[in-house]
Design a protein around this motif. Structure first.
Motif, mmCIF file in Angstrom:
data_model
loop_
_atom_site.group_PDB
_atom_site.id
_atom_site.type_symbol
_atom_site.label_atom_id
_atom_site.label_comp_id
_atom_site.label_asym_id
_atom_site.label_seq_id
_atom_site.Cartn_x
_atom_site.Cartn_y
_atom_site.Cartn_z
ATOM 1 N N SER A 268 0.860 -1.187 0.000
ATOM 2 C CA SER A 268 0.000 0.000 0.000
ATOM 3 C C SER A 268 0.892 1.231 0.000
ATOM 4 C CB SER A 268 -0.922 0.010 1.226
ATOM 5 O OG SER A 268 -0.161 0.044 2.426
ATOM 6 N N ARG A 270 3.109 4.188 0.871
ATOM 7 C CA ARG A 270 3.898 4.447 2.066
ATOM 8 C C ARG A 270 3.567 5.843 2.611
ATOM 9 N NH1 ARG A 270 7.557 2.495 -1.819
ATOM 10 N NH2 ARG A 270 8.388 0.405 -1.402
ATOM 11 N N PRO A 271 3.228 5.943 3.905
ATOM 12 C CA PRO A 271 2.870 7.248 4.475
ATOM 13 C C PRO A 271 4.011 8.261 4.458
ATOM 14 C CG PRO A 271 2.080 5.467 5.886
ATOM 15 C CD PRO A 271 2.988 4.840 4.860
ATOM 16 N N THR A 301 -7.122 9.904 1.738
ATOM 17 C CA THR A 301 -6.338 8.875 1.078
ATOM 18 C C THR A 301 -5.143 8.433 1.918
ATOM 19 O OG1 THR A 301 -5.147 10.613 -0.124
ATOM 20 C CG2 THR A 301 -7.029 9.599 -1.235
ATOM 21 N N ILE A 302 -4.197 9.329 2.157
ATOM 22 C CA ILE A 302 -2.973 8.976 2.871
ATOM 23 C C ILE A 302 -2.838 9.705 4.198
ATOM 24 C CG2 ILE A 302 -1.532 10.777 1.818
ATOM 25 C CD1 ILE A 302 -0.473 7.110 2.416
ATOM 26 N N TRP A 304 -4.776 10.125 6.853
ATOM 27 C CA TRP A 304 -5.150 9.419 8.086
ATOM 28 C C TRP A 304 -4.119 8.366 8.450
ATOM 29 C CZ3 TRP A 304 -6.004 4.162 8.253
ATOM 30 C CH2 TRP A 304 -6.193 3.507 7.016
ATOM 31 N N LYS A 305 -3.485 7.782 7.452
ATOM 32 C CA LYS A 305 -2.425 6.810 7.732
ATOM 33 C C LYS A 305 -1.229 7.503 8.375
ATOM 34 C CE LYS A 305 -3.542 3.646 3.925
ATOM 35 N NZ LYS A 305 -3.016 2.978 2.699
ATOM 36 N N ARG A 306 -0.925 8.692 7.904
ATOM 37 C CA ARG A 306 0.187 9.440 8.492
ATOM 38 C C ARG A 306 -0.098 9.790 9.948
ATOM 39 N NH1 ARG A 306 0.877 13.306 3.166
ATOM 40 N NH2 ARG A 306 2.214 11.885 1.981
ATOM 41 N N CYS A 308 -1.710 8.127 12.023
ATOM 42 C CA CYS A 308 -1.577 6.920 12.840
ATOM 43 C C CYS A 308 -0.121 6.464 12.959
ATOM 44 C CB CYS A 308 -2.408 5.789 12.234
ATOM 45 S SG CYS A 308 -4.190 6.074 12.248
ATOM 46 N N LYS A 309 0.628 6.552 11.865
ATOM 47 C CA LYS A 309 1.952 5.934 11.836
ATOM 48 C C LYS A 309 3.096 6.875 12.203
ATOM 49 C CE LYS A 309 4.960 2.999 9.076
ATOM 50 N NZ LYS A 309 5.117 2.204 7.842
#
Length: 324
Positions: A268, A270-271, A301-302, A304-306, A308-309
């Motif tokens: 997927s 990468r953040p 898109t990306i 929310w992943k950032r 979190c991570k």
């Protein structure tokens, strides 16, 4: 203005076989050349590789067998053992290939990548707005989001564009790749027992940062020497973002028509990498306010992943530094 394929030369750079420290998918350079013939008919193909490489069955228009400069010593560990990277191999194969180009436009592509379309040709001129004070290239240069990092260890960083693919005016690609070779780092006996590398004891810059810092400083003497990976300031970050918006067109591989071998394809997004929407938002901010893009579009898109991570990446990095 549309660009005729006959006005484009494609420089395929790098090894066509595996060698120590660099694996190679069998037949990938054959696939690369065939894909260029399919998607850029009429373009000139230049293969820039090394003496001793087996080029049997390859049919570029121009074959350059450069003298191999070898790997570059960039560090020493606490035992005094050298660490090496292929800085000069990439510079030589890219720059020498581009110096053979006689067409106004050029592509620089790795010998283990390939084309899946020619969409990048139209995209190069699809975002014409510039921030005049930030223009360092004559025209925009198309580049790839893969390994184009905005974050490292949970922190925003600068000067880490992807070096997989470039398309633009030949004169602009030479601004990136026609740079002096890097000397081997000399061992300092007064620091024996401690790691020796650029930025020590802080985290050293990524290889792509070292490349970018070299050519950007050549174009603009106000750019500082990048000592370590996380060197940053609000002013430097703003400078880098204006440069990205004004001089590059940053696209996802599928938007370019760039094929990647399996080991470069993440499960997927990468953040820590830039995405095309990130670039669009910068383009809107610095060049063309009419562009329809918002921070919420990125969040969906990306973003929310950032959220979190990246905090966990930052904490992990800080703990690692404490242990040192």
């Amino acid at each position: 203005m549309s660009i005729d394929f006959k006005d484009i030369s494609v420089v395929i750079q790098g090894p066509v076989q595996a060698y120590q420290g660099r694996s190679q998918e069998p037949g990938i350079t054959h696939k690369c050349i065939a894909s260029i013939r399919t998607h850029l008919p009429g373009a000139t193909i230049i293969l820039s590789t090394w003496e001793g490489q087996d080029c049997h069955g390859l049919n570029p228009d121009i074959l350059l067998l450069n003298k191999d400069p070898g790997a570059t010593i960039v560090s020493y560990n606490a035992k005094g053992e050298p660490g090496k990277l292929n800085f000069n191999r990439q510079i030589v194969s890219s720059a020498e290939g581009l110096k053979q180009v006689t067409t106004p436009y050029a592509v620089k592509i790795r010998s283990d990548n390939f084309l899946t379309s020619n969409d990048f040709v139209a995209a190069q001129q699809a975002f014409p707005a510039r921030n005049d004070a930030s223009k360092l290239f004559t025209q925009k240069v198309v580049t790839n989001t893969s390994y184009f990092r905005r974050y490292a260890d949970g922190q925003k960083i600068v000067m880490l564009p992807s070096d997989f693919f470039h398309f633009g005016l030949t004169e602009d690609l030479l601004k990136i790749w026609d740079i002096p070779l890097f000397p081997d780092r000399e061992f300092d006996p007064t620091k024996a027992g401690s790691p020796q590398y650029r930025g020590a004891p802080k985290v050293g810059p990524h290889a792509e940062q070292i490349y970018c810092n070299a050519w950007l400083r050549k174009l603009d003497s106000t750019v500082p020497y990048l000592q370590h990976r996380h060197q940053n300031s609000p002013e430097l970050l703003a400078y880098w973002e204006r440069f990205i918006a004004s001089n590059l067109v940053v696209l996802e591989p599928e938007q370019i028509g760039l094929g990647l071998i399996q080991r470069f394809i993440p499960k997927s997004k990468r953040p820590n990498e830039i995405c095309h929407q990130d670039w669009l938002l910068l383009y809107k901010q610095y060049c063309d306010p009419s562009i329809a893009i918002s921070k919420f579009d990125i969040f969906k898109t990306i973003g929310w992943k950032r959220m979190c991570k990246l905090p966990f990446s930052y904490i992990k990095h800080q703990l690692t530094q404490i242990k040192k």
